[in-house]
Write an enzyme that holds these catalytic residues in place. Structure first.
Site, PDB file in Angstrom:
ATOM      1  CG  ASP A  54     -12.636  -9.350   2.162  1.00 48.63           C
ATOM      2  OD1 ASP A  54     -12.541  -8.356   1.408  1.00 48.63           O
ATOM      3  OD2 ASP A  54     -12.214  -9.351   3.330  1.00 48.63           O
TER       4      ASP A  54
ATOM      5  CG  ASN B 135      -0.666  -6.929  -1.467  1.00 50.69           C
ATOM      6  OD1 ASN B 135      -1.260  -7.493  -2.390  1.00 50.69           O
ATOM      7  ND2 ASN B 135      -1.134  -6.917  -0.231  1.00 50.69           N
TER       8      ASN B 135
ATOM      9  CD  GLU C 293      -2.843  -1.255   2.385  1.00 50.24           C
ATOM     10  OE1 GLU C 293      -2.771  -0.369   3.249  1.00 50.24           O
ATOM     11  OE2 GLU C 293      -3.719  -2.146   2.387  1.00 50.24           O
TER      12      GLU C 293
ATOM     13  CD  GLU D 164      -4.562  -7.991   1.711  1.00 50.29           C
ATOM     14  OE1 GLU D 164      -5.432  -7.300   2.278  1.00 50.29           O
ATOM     15  OE2 GLU D 164      -3.351  -7.724   1.759  1.00 50.29           O
TER      16      GLU D 164
ATOM     17  CG  HIS E 219      -9.844  -5.969   0.867  1.00 46.29           C
ATOM     18  ND1 HIS E 219     -10.114  -7.087   1.642  1.00 46.29           N
ATOM     19  CD2 HIS E 219      -8.522  -5.719   1.024  1.00 46.29           C
ATOM     20  CE1 HIS E 219      -9.002  -7.477   2.250  1.00 46.29           C
ATOM     21  NE2 HIS E 219      -8.018  -6.676   1.880  1.00 46.29           N
TER      22      HIS E 219
HETATM   23  C1  XIL Z   1      -6.202  -6.430   8.380  1.00 48.81           C
HETATM   24  C2  XIL Z   1      -6.555  -7.622   9.262  1.00 48.81           C
HETATM   25  O1  XIL Z   1      -7.478  -8.415   8.597  1.00 48.81           O
HETATM   26  C3  XIL Z   1      -7.126  -7.146  10.577  1.00 48.81           C
HETATM   27  O2  XIL Z   1      -7.292  -8.241  11.463  1.00 48.81           O
HETATM   28  C4  XIL Z   1      -6.213  -6.099  11.211  1.00 48.81           C
HETATM   29  O3  XIL Z   1      -6.832  -5.580  12.371  1.00 48.81           O
HETATM   30  C5  XIL Z   1      -5.899  -4.984  10.248  1.00 48.81           C
HETATM   31  O4  XIL Z   1      -5.361  -5.526   9.048  1.00 48.81           O
HETATM   32  N1  XIL Z   1      -4.979  -4.722   3.714  1.00 48.81           N
HETATM   33  C6  XIL Z   1      -3.960  -5.532   4.150  1.00 48.81           C
HETATM   34  C7  XIL Z   1      -4.173  -6.423   5.317  1.00 48.81           C
HETATM   35  O5  XIL Z   1      -2.909  -5.579   3.500  1.00 48.81           O
HETATM   36  O6  XIL Z   1      -2.999  -6.644   6.057  1.00 48.81           O
HETATM   37  C8  XIL Z   1      -5.264  -5.915   6.224  1.00 48.81           C
HETATM   38  O7  XIL Z   1      -5.513  -6.892   7.241  1.00 48.81           O
HETATM   39  C9  XIL Z   1      -6.509  -5.615   5.429  1.00 48.81           C
HETATM   40  C10 XIL Z   1      -6.247  -4.561   4.393  1.00 48.81           C
END
Ligand code: XIL
Length: 362
Positions: free
Chosen positions: A270, A198, A153, A268, A238
């Site tokens: 969802d 990422n 990020e 990631e 996401h």
């Molecule tokens: C999130 C986790 O799912 C949570 O449990 C934590 O509190 C915060 O981080 N992008 C990412 C992940 O790269 O590491 C994040 O994970 C979600 C967003």
């Protein structure tokens, strides 16, 4: 009661099933493996070792794992002079028993920094602390990981900087070269892991996400030009069931990365349904449709080789945290398995999407 076909709930578009229909040859990992794909999820070490149902599910469904939090700075660095690898090691041990690969997440992020960070890290010592962390962590797992999210990020198109870099502590303490330093240090410590950049918010065709995607592309192109070792880009994915589906912009981005010989991982995935109204079945169907269409689009690209969801069961999704929860307080159905470990329509949608991958021989 007779229901007109047109009035059937959309949930019926996706096969329903129970736990027994999704094991062994019917699992995500079996379907993925047949097509040369990796499929898996983010995991929590305490649950892998402490919760039988959770561990069974992860063992049965995934051929690749990633730590949801256990490999972040905050988890690994209880004090400036201490490393705690217990959680991370537990994930690798579980994966090795289950024939699973592991992704490292992450070596550098503006979040999940330890509480001691602000009072300890200064412009004078930042580079040393940063490279020591990367050398130690990537070195410990050298040759054991599929890939590392080396930098997470780093782009923020709203930062107002011409290079689009986020004003992260690392940028402010080390300067823009922190990204190149991270990748070069990671490569020296682990010559085998696929080094990955990422990011999120680069999937959709909105003006904002299109601009961010362009920012990521420029960053990666610059790195390639400077000879910085990078092998892959992670598209976090996401997504929102209420947003327009990702489409041509992301597809072209993946292809452009392919021309640069870079792999792409869905890292990631969802689908939040916080703005979707209707019955649970209708909400599940909306989520399943995005799984199906999104993953089908992504795995159609030959340089997309892995799909990981951010968790495996709705019981533990981060999307029910207050910041992301539904306004009506109902739990979200955003992952392949529901809160009782039963397969959701999203499971069958994801499996169908993996099945759409053309095998390399064709
Ligand atoms: C999130 C986790 O799912 C949570 O449990 C934590 O509190 C915060 O981080 N992008 C990412 C992940 O790269 O590491 C994040 O994970 C979600 C967003």
């Amino acid at each position: 009661m007779a229901v007109a076909a047109g009035a059937l709930p959309a949930a019926d578009l996706f096969a329903q099933g129970t736990t027994s229909d999704v094991r062994g040859a019917k699992s995500l990992r079996a379907h993925a493996q047949l097509r040369g794909l990796l499929v898996g999820c983010a995991v929590v070490p305490g649950k892998l070792h402490g919760e039988r149902d959770y561990a069974d599910l992860v063992g049965a469904q995934a051929n690749i794992l990633v730590a949801e939090n256990a490999m972040k700075w905050k988890a690994l660095r209880p004090a400036p002079d201490k490393f705690d690898f217990r959680g991370a090691d537990a994930i690798l041990a579980f994966a090795s028993r289950h024939g699973q690969k592991v992704r490292g997440h992450n070596l550098c992020w503006h979040e999940a920094l330890p509480d001691w960070f602000a009072g300890t890290v200064t412009k004078d010592n930042a580079r040393q602390i940063f490279t020591e962390h990367i050398r130690t962590v990537a070195g410990r797992y050298a040759r054991k990981l599929h890939s590392w999210d080396v930098v997470n990020e780093a782009i923020d198109t709203k930062s107002g900087r011409p290079d689009g870099l986020r004003k992260s502590p690392w940028l402010e303490l080390i300067g823009p070269e922190y990204i190149d330093v991270a990748f070069r240090t990671a490569r020296a410590a682990d010559p085998k892991a696929l080094l990955t950049y990422n990011d999120y918010g680069i999937e959709e065709d909105s003006a904002e996400q299109t601009a961010k995607r362009e920012g990521v592309l420029q960053l990666v192109q610059g790195m390639k030009k400077r000879g910085v070792p990078i092998d892959a880009v992670g598209v976090q994915s996401h997504l929102s069931a209420s947003d327009p589906l990702p489409g041509a912009g992301l597809r072209e981005f993946v292809r452009e990365l392919g021309r640069m010989k870079l792999q792409v991982f869905v890292t990631e995935l969802d689908i939040n349904e916080r703005k979707v109204e209707g019955s649970v079945a209708e909400r599940d169907a909306a989520v399943a449709r995005v799984y199906k269409d999104y993953v089908t689009m992504m795995v159609a690209e030959p340089n997309v080789s892995a799909v990981l969801t951010w968790g495996i069961t709705d019981r533990y999704t981060w999307l029910d945290a207050p910041k992301y929860a539904r306004p009506d307080g109902q739990p979200q159905g955003c992952l392949p398995f529901d809160a009782n470990y039963e397969p959701a329509p999203a499971f069958f949608a994801l499996r169908d999407a993996l099945d759409s991958r053309r095998s390399n021989e064709q």
